[in-house]
Write a protein that holds these residues in place. Structure first.
Motif, mmCIF file in Angstrom:
data_model
loop_
_atom_site.group_PDB
_atom_site.id
_atom_site.type_symbol
_atom_site.label_atom_id
_atom_site.label_comp_id
_atom_site.label_asym_id
_atom_site.label_seq_id
_atom_site.Cartn_x
_atom_site.Cartn_y
_atom_site.Cartn_z
ATOM 1 N N LEU A 256 0.865 -1.180 0.000
ATOM 2 C CA LEU A 256 0.000 0.000 0.000
ATOM 3 C C LEU A 256 0.897 1.223 0.000
ATOM 4 O O LEU A 256 1.734 1.403 0.893
ATOM 5 N N HIS A 257 0.741 2.053 -1.025
ATOM 6 C CA HIS A 257 1.556 3.257 -1.157
ATOM 7 C C HIS A 257 0.654 4.396 -1.597
ATOM 8 O O HIS A 257 0.012 4.308 -2.647
ATOM 9 N N GLU A 258 0.599 5.455 -0.797
ATOM 10 C CA GLU A 258 -0.225 6.626 -1.103
ATOM 11 C C GLU A 258 -1.673 6.228 -1.377
ATOM 12 O O GLU A 258 -2.265 6.620 -2.380
ATOM 13 N N ASP A 259 -2.238 5.421 -0.494
ATOM 14 C CA ASP A 259 -3.637 4.978 -0.556
ATOM 15 C C ASP A 259 -3.976 4.127 -1.780
ATOM 16 O O ASP A 259 -5.141 4.002 -2.136
ATOM 17 N N ALA A 260 -2.977 3.562 -2.426
ATOM 18 C CA ALA A 260 -3.229 2.669 -3.565
ATOM 19 C C ALA A 260 -2.420 1.392 -3.371
ATOM 20 O O ALA A 260 -1.240 1.434 -2.998
ATOM 21 N N TYR A 261 -3.072 0.270 -3.627
ATOM 22 C CA TYR A 261 -2.386 -1.009 -3.596
ATOM 23 C C TYR A 261 -1.672 -1.207 -4.919
ATOM 24 O O TYR A 261 -2.205 -0.898 -5.980
ATOM 25 N N ARG A 262 -0.448 -1.717 -4.826
ATOM 26 C CA ARG A 262 0.393 -1.940 -6.006
ATOM 27 C C ARG A 262 1.095 -3.278 -5.846
ATOM 28 O O ARG A 262 1.418 -3.674 -4.735
ATOM 29 N N LEU A 263 1.353 -3.927 -6.967
ATOM 30 C CA LEU A 263 2.149 -5.145 -6.919
ATOM 31 C C LEU A 263 3.586 -4.793 -6.569
ATOM 32 O O LEU A 263 4.114 -3.776 -7.025
ATOM 33 N N THR A 264 4.208 -5.627 -5.790
ATOM 34 C CA THR A 264 5.643 -5.509 -5.555
ATOM 35 C C THR A 264 6.352 -6.159 -6.749
ATOM 36 O O THR A 264 5.700 -6.821 -7.568
ATOM 37 N N PRO A 265 7.651 -6.009 -6.860
ATOM 38 C CA PRO A 265 8.355 -6.730 -7.929
ATOM 39 C C PRO A 265 8.097 -8.243 -7.864
ATOM 40 O O PRO A 265 7.932 -8.891 -8.904
ATOM 41 N N LEU A 266 8.010 -8.792 -6.674
ATOM 42 C CA LEU A 266 7.721 -10.216 -6.519
ATOM 43 C C LEU A 266 6.310 -10.543 -7.009
ATOM 44 O O LEU A 266 6.088 -11.555 -7.670
ATOM 45 N N GLY A 267 5.354 -9.667 -6.714
ATOM 46 C CA GLY A 267 3.986 -9.864 -7.189
ATOM 47 C C GLY A 267 3.897 -9.764 -8.700
ATOM 48 O O GLY A 267 3.198 -10.551 -9.342
ATOM 49 N N ALA A 268 4.620 -8.821 -9.283
ATOM 50 C CA ALA A 268 4.630 -8.683 -10.744
ATOM 51 C C ALA A 268 5.270 -9.903 -11.387
ATOM 52 O O ALA A 268 4.812 -10.379 -12.435
ATOM 53 N N GLU A 269 6.297 -10.435 -10.748
ATOM 54 C CA GLU A 269 6.938 -11.650 -11.267
ATOM 55 C C GLU A 269 5.964 -12.828 -11.237
ATOM 56 O O GLU A 269 5.912 -13.633 -12.172
#
Length: 90
Positions: free
Chosen positions: A56-69
């Motif tokens: 969670l970054h600036e009120d938005a969920y984002r994939l981490t590099p591991l999640g994108a992989e």
């Protein structure tokens, strides 16, 4: 086996897919996931965060590099599912 347990939970793959398209806040993600209940979404987001697949970054969920992989690794499954759906339509 822990990875399969996590990925096999309802909505987990959908959340990962949606976040691979674009980061999203809680309500937007809930809407994009066909109005999944807030309790289920909260649980899945906590599980995926704990597994270091999203953040969670600036009120938005984002994939981490591991999640994108992980999403990239699911590419062959996505391709197979498209071929399977086309075959069913014939």
């Amino acid at each position: 086996m822990a990875a399969l347990d996590l990925l096999g939970r309802r909505w987990t793959l959908r959340i990962l897919w949606e976040l691979s398209q674009a980061p999203a806040g809680f309500r937007d993600l809930q809407r994009r996931c066909e109005r999944m209940s807030s309790s289920v979404l909260s649980t899945r987001l906590a599980e995926l965060s704990g597994a270091r697949l999203l953040t969670l970054h600036e009120d938005a969920y984002r994939l981490t590099p591991l999640g994108a992989e992980l999403v990239d690794a699911l590419g062959p499954l996505t391709a197979w599912s498209h071929r399977w759906a086309e075959d069913l339509e014939r």
